[in-house]
Design an enzyme around this catalytic site. Structure first.
Site, PDB file in Angstrom:
ATOM      1  N   HIS A  81       0.837  -1.197   0.000  1.00  0.00           N
ATOM      2  CA  HIS A  81       0.000   0.000   0.000  1.00  0.00           C
ATOM      3  C   HIS A  81       0.878   1.256   0.000  1.00  0.00           C
ATOM      4  CE1 HIS A  81      -3.777  -2.162   1.339  1.00  0.00           C
ATOM      5  NE2 HIS A  81      -2.856  -3.057   1.604  1.00  0.00           N
ATOM      6  N   HIS A 128      -4.251   2.602  -3.090  1.00  0.00           N
ATOM      7  CA  HIS A 128      -4.354   1.677  -1.974  1.00  0.00           C
ATOM      8  C   HIS A 128      -4.166   0.266  -2.496  1.00  0.00           C
ATOM      9  CE1 HIS A 128      -5.560   0.508   1.863  1.00  0.00           C
ATOM     10  NE2 HIS A 128      -6.459   1.435   2.079  1.00  0.00           N
ATOM     11  N   GLU A 131     -14.851  -7.887  25.763  1.00  0.00           N
ATOM     12  CA  GLU A 131     -13.895  -8.996  25.691  1.00  0.00           C
ATOM     13  C   GLU A 131     -12.790  -8.725  24.674  1.00  0.00           C
ATOM     14  OE1 GLU A 131     -17.183  -9.328  25.301  1.00  0.00           O
ATOM     15  OE2 GLU A 131     -17.807 -10.379  27.121  1.00  0.00           O
ATOM     16  N   HIS A 174     -24.590 -20.195  25.685  1.00  0.00           N
ATOM     17  CA  HIS A 174     -23.432 -20.041  26.564  1.00  0.00           C
ATOM     18  C   HIS A 174     -22.553 -21.297  26.615  1.00  0.00           C
ATOM     19  CE1 HIS A 174     -25.381 -16.408  27.719  1.00  0.00           C
ATOM     20  NE2 HIS A 174     -24.656 -16.203  28.797  1.00  0.00           N
TER      21      HIS A 174
HETATM   22  C1  LIG Z   1      -9.913  -6.561  10.203  1.00  0.00           C
HETATM   23  C2  LIG Z   1      -9.508  -6.168   8.831  1.00  0.00           C
HETATM   24  N1  LIG Z   1     -10.411  -6.147   7.851  1.00  0.00           N
HETATM   25  C3  LIG Z   1     -10.055  -5.835   6.580  1.00  0.00           C
HETATM   26  C4  LIG Z   1      -8.763  -5.533   6.288  1.00  0.00           C
HETATM   27  C5  LIG Z   1      -8.335  -5.255   4.862  1.00  0.00           C
HETATM   28  N2  LIG Z   1      -8.000  -3.823   4.700  1.00  0.00           N
HETATM   29  C6  LIG Z   1      -6.753  -3.386   4.676  1.00  0.00           C
HETATM   30  S1  LIG Z   1      -6.651  -1.741   4.486  1.00  0.00           S
HETATM   31  C7  LIG Z   1      -8.320  -1.594   4.401  1.00  0.00           C
HETATM   32  C8  LIG Z   1      -8.989  -0.282   4.201  1.00  0.00           C
HETATM   33  C9  LIG Z   1      -8.747   0.562   5.297  1.00  0.00           C
HETATM   34  O1  LIG Z   1      -9.189   1.833   5.069  1.00  0.00           O
HETATM   35  P1  LIG Z   1      -8.522   2.932   5.956  1.00  0.00           P
HETATM   36  O2  LIG Z   1      -8.360   2.410   7.319  1.00  0.00           O
HETATM   37  O3  LIG Z   1      -9.284   4.162   5.775  1.00  0.00           O
HETATM   38  O4  LIG Z   1      -7.077   3.066   5.370  1.00  0.00           O
HETATM   39  P2  LIG Z   1      -6.642   3.946   4.104  1.00  0.00           P
HETATM   40  O5  LIG Z   1      -7.294   3.319   2.932  1.00  0.00           O
HETATM   41  O6  LIG Z   1      -7.180   5.290   4.326  1.00  0.00           O
HETATM   42  O7  LIG Z   1      -5.184   3.856   4.125  1.00  0.00           O
HETATM   43  C10 LIG Z   1      -8.919  -2.832   4.523  1.00  0.00           C
HETATM   44  C11 LIG Z   1     -10.388  -3.052   4.486  1.00  0.00           C
HETATM   45  C12 LIG Z   1      -7.843  -5.552   7.346  1.00  0.00           C
HETATM   46  N3  LIG Z   1      -6.570  -5.277   7.148  1.00  0.00           N
HETATM   47  N4  LIG Z   1      -8.241  -5.848   8.598  1.00  0.00           N
END
Ligand SMILES: Cc1ncc(C[n+]2csc(CCOP(=O)(O)OP(=O)(O)O)c2C)c(N)n1
Ligand SMILES: [Mg+2]
Length: 689
Positions: A36, A284, A434, A495
């Protein structure tokens, strides 16, 4: 511009250093053809200003206990962190905690981004790369970890600081994106941090209006600032991520704020400087492409054909900034530490042991031993007694629960509550959070406390993502999971855990222990504390189970081998082997007696931990489960999944194949076949009787 022309005209400015972070990140992603680039491009000034001017961090000693912590919760922006660790000259530290001359992230590793056996994994991994304070990637987790670090920071200050000797006052900074703030775990953690008034915590929210799928507005429109004000945070905003002065003012605001954590909302542009991809999700998740890289470098007034360029003076600039500031702060602390160690040798020794993840002398003294008792007690009860004894010996064993302390028996008597503004206590009240509890405990373990925390075993799924990361990070967190089976009775199938044991056993690098009586519990706790590089799940019953007579049966120390022959067949030659864990070991023992009355010789094996048993040598394994003894019955009130490993093709598995039911325990036992009669019948079946 050519590289030569560029070199001759540069004076070293903040901008030049920021663009070095950006272009190193871009080049590494391009070379790896994966990663990225956009987030590092947008966030470089935010991180630069923080590290260069504010972060109290000595690159020459990245394990200094009072260093400020920097967490990149937006782990996909990993190159931002790697570039920063490289340029600031953070040293590597070996497994013994010794600082080496070499760099944590040398240039070769930047060039080898995302390659096998490297130091620059796709997402930052704390056990691989010095300077990575916690492993991030699953969004929201780093934010949760940062709250644990802040909890630990306050705890250390409350327990160790003395008048004029302020050993601990470090701050915790976390960079979060839209994704982090959408995740539930970050919401839980933010709520907890606000409640606890952790003013040593600062989250920097990268408000770039973009996520992976497209504009953030497609999925995210709440008023984040108001939400955090509601949590009890101080909220401030920087309207332009490229405005270093305003960023500095944001950090100053944090440093001046007491009684609450701070959120700095920073409006930024993902892919900043890219003519075609700025502010789009295309910046991205994939490299910019060679052509776009050139255009971007042009916009940065960078030599377009350069790769991995660090202009003259950039390293020096960092040396004169964070390097000098950090070294001075560290040197002052070392002096302070010297005075402290002289005046408070006992506490100083404790801190040294904590840093090494070692235990104090006598850590296992005065542990309870439980006399034989047919009625016995629940393993959660014996666990409560054991951990209270251990806590007297290990001052930095810090407990807690997600609002079930009375049920989990996790309360440390007389050890005080950890409350807002009152941080010396060793009973942390995570509330019904949790997931945040799990993430926070990882942060606390990274800060060298020994945290344990409880919930019902079924809600292990609510904390699982944090458990998984603790296992990956090699953190010795202890989870106290009680109410471990349908044996909890009336609360019913919502549970009653079924598949939780199988799923934890499938997870690498976690020790799962389901002790079979009170004395096995003591051994299980000892084993949990002896772990320095893996978490432990203690799986404990709500209901009572017999305490075995160890003068007749094998000693409970057998737990250390994972499985052991608790009660053997006469002459050590069993017709059938009965294998149980936890509350079902007693059932096996009762069945053994019944079988004996019918002249069937049974051996009872207690197998509290598959992982520990698998670590034993072949001879020991053979001694417990002789290959010739193929008549075997396993009994466990959980999913049958995986038990074939020990029962073999000719064995029988007594376990759960449904979600359970809501009823008194005795009715459930009958319905699901956890009766002596059923075990006896299964044993006979395996013998063809
Ligand atoms: C729990 C989780 N779900 C999905 C992803 C896949 N993922 C990586 S970056 C991203 C988008 C994140 O958007 P943002 O936090 O706004 O980052 P930006 O694009 O602005 O750098 C996703 C969905 C991940 N890394 N972790
Ligand atoms: Mg975003």
């Amino acid at each position: 511009m050519s590289q030569q022309a560029f070199a001759s005209q540069q004076i070293v400015t903040d901008q030049l250093c920021i663009n070095t972070i950006r272009t190193l990140s871009i080049d590494a992603v391009q070379q790896a053809n994966s990663g990225h680039p956009g987030a590092p491009m947008g966030l470089a000034p935010v991180v630069y200003e923080l590290w260069q001017r504010y972060l109290k961090y000595d690159p020459a000693n990245p394990v200094w206990p009072n260093r400020d912590r920097f967490v990149l919760s937006a782990g996909h922006a990993s190159m931002l962190l790697y570039s920063t660790l490289h340029l600031t000259g953070v040293h590597a530290v070996n497994e013994k905690g010794e600082v080496l001359d070499s760099l944590a992230v040398p240039m070769e590793e930047i060039k080898r981004f995302r390659q096998l056996d490297g130091k620059t994994a796709g997402h930052p991994e704390s056990h691989l790369t010095t300077g990575v304070e916690t492993t991030t990637g699953p969004l929201g987790q780093g934010a949760g970890n940062s709250v644990g670090m802040a909890i630990a920071g306050k705890w250390l200050a409350a327990n160790f600081n003395k008048p004029e000797l302020e050993l601990f006052n470090f701050k915790v900074y976390a960079v979060c994106g839209d994704g982090d703030l959408m995740e539930g775990v970050a919401a839980e953690a933010a709520s907890l941090a606000g409640h606890l008034r952790l003013d040593n915590l600062c989250w920097i929210y990268d408000n770039n209006h973009v996520t992976l799928d497209g504009p953030a507005s497609w999925s995210f429109s709440e008023d984040v600032m108001t939400r955090f004000v509601g949590y009890g945070w101080n909220v401030t905003r920087v309207a332009d991520a490229n405005d270093l002065m305003m960023l500095g003012r944001g950090y100053e605001t944090f440093l001046k704020t007491s009684g609450k954590p701070t959120l700095i909302v920073v409006d930024s542009h993902i892919g900043y400087g890219s003519p075609h991809k700025q502010d789009t999700y295309e910046a991205h998740g994939e490299p910019l492409g060679e052509a776009e890289v050139k255009l971007v470098k042009g916009n940065y007034e960078w030599p377009e054909d350069s790769k991995f360029l660090v202009p003259d003076g950039v390293y020096e600039n960092f040396k004169n900034g964070i390097g000098k500031r950090g070294a001075e702060a560290h040197a002052q602390w070392v002096k302070l530490w010297g005075d402290y160690a002289k005046q408070f040798p006992e506490q100083a020794k404790q801190l040294e042991l904590m840093q090494k993840r070692a235990l104090p002398d006598g850590w296992d003294k005065n542990l309870p031993t439980f006399p034989p008792d047919a009625k016995g007690m629940a393993t959660r009860e014996s666990s409560g007694k054991t951990v209270n004894a251990l806590a007297k010996n290990i001052p930095w064993l810090v407990g807690g629960s997600a609002d079930l302390a009375k049920s989990n028996k996790t309360n440390l008597d007389g050890a005080g509550e950890y409350l807002p503004g009152d941080y010396a206590g060793r009973n942390v009240h995570y509330g019904v959070r949790e997931h945040a509890m799990g993430a926070a405990m990882s942060g606390m373990a990274e800060t060298r406390l020994r945290p344990f925390g409880g919930t019902f075993f079924n809600f292990c799924d609510y904390v699982k993502p944090a458990v998984r990361l603790a296992a990956l990070m090699e953190l010795p967190v202890i989870y106290v999971f009680t109410h471990d089976s349908i044996g909890l009775g009336e609360d019913g199938p919502t549970h009653q855990p079924i598949e939780q044991l199988a799923s934890l056993r499938a997870m690498p690098n976690i020790l799962v222990l389901r002790p079979g009586d009170a004395n096995e519990v003591v051994e299980a706790w000892k084993l949990a504390l002896l772990q320095s590089h893996r978490p432990t799940a203690l799986v404990l019953s709500r209901q009572a189970m017999p305490t075995f007579d160890r003068t007749k049966f094998a000693p409970a120390s057998g737990v250390a081998k994972g499985a052991y022959v608790l009660s053997d067949a006469p002459g050590g030659k069993p017709d059938v082997i009965l294998i149980g864990t936890g509350s079902e070991v007693g059932l096996c023992v009762a069945a053994q007696e019944k079988l004996a009355a019918e002249s069937i010789k049974a051996r009872v094996v207690s197998i509290p931990s598959w992982e520990l048993f698998e670590e034993q040598d072949a001879a020991y394994k053979e001694s417990v489960f002789p290959s010739a003894a193929t008549a075997r019955v396993s009994v466990e009130m959980a999913s049958t999944f995986g038990w074939e490993r020990y029962t073999g093709p000719k064995g029988r598995i007594i376990g759960m194949r449904t979600f359970g039911a809501s009823a008194p325990l005795k009715d459930l036992l009958k319905k699901f076949g956890f009766t002596v009669e059923n075990v006896v019948a299964a044993a006979k079946q395996t013998l063809g009787k």
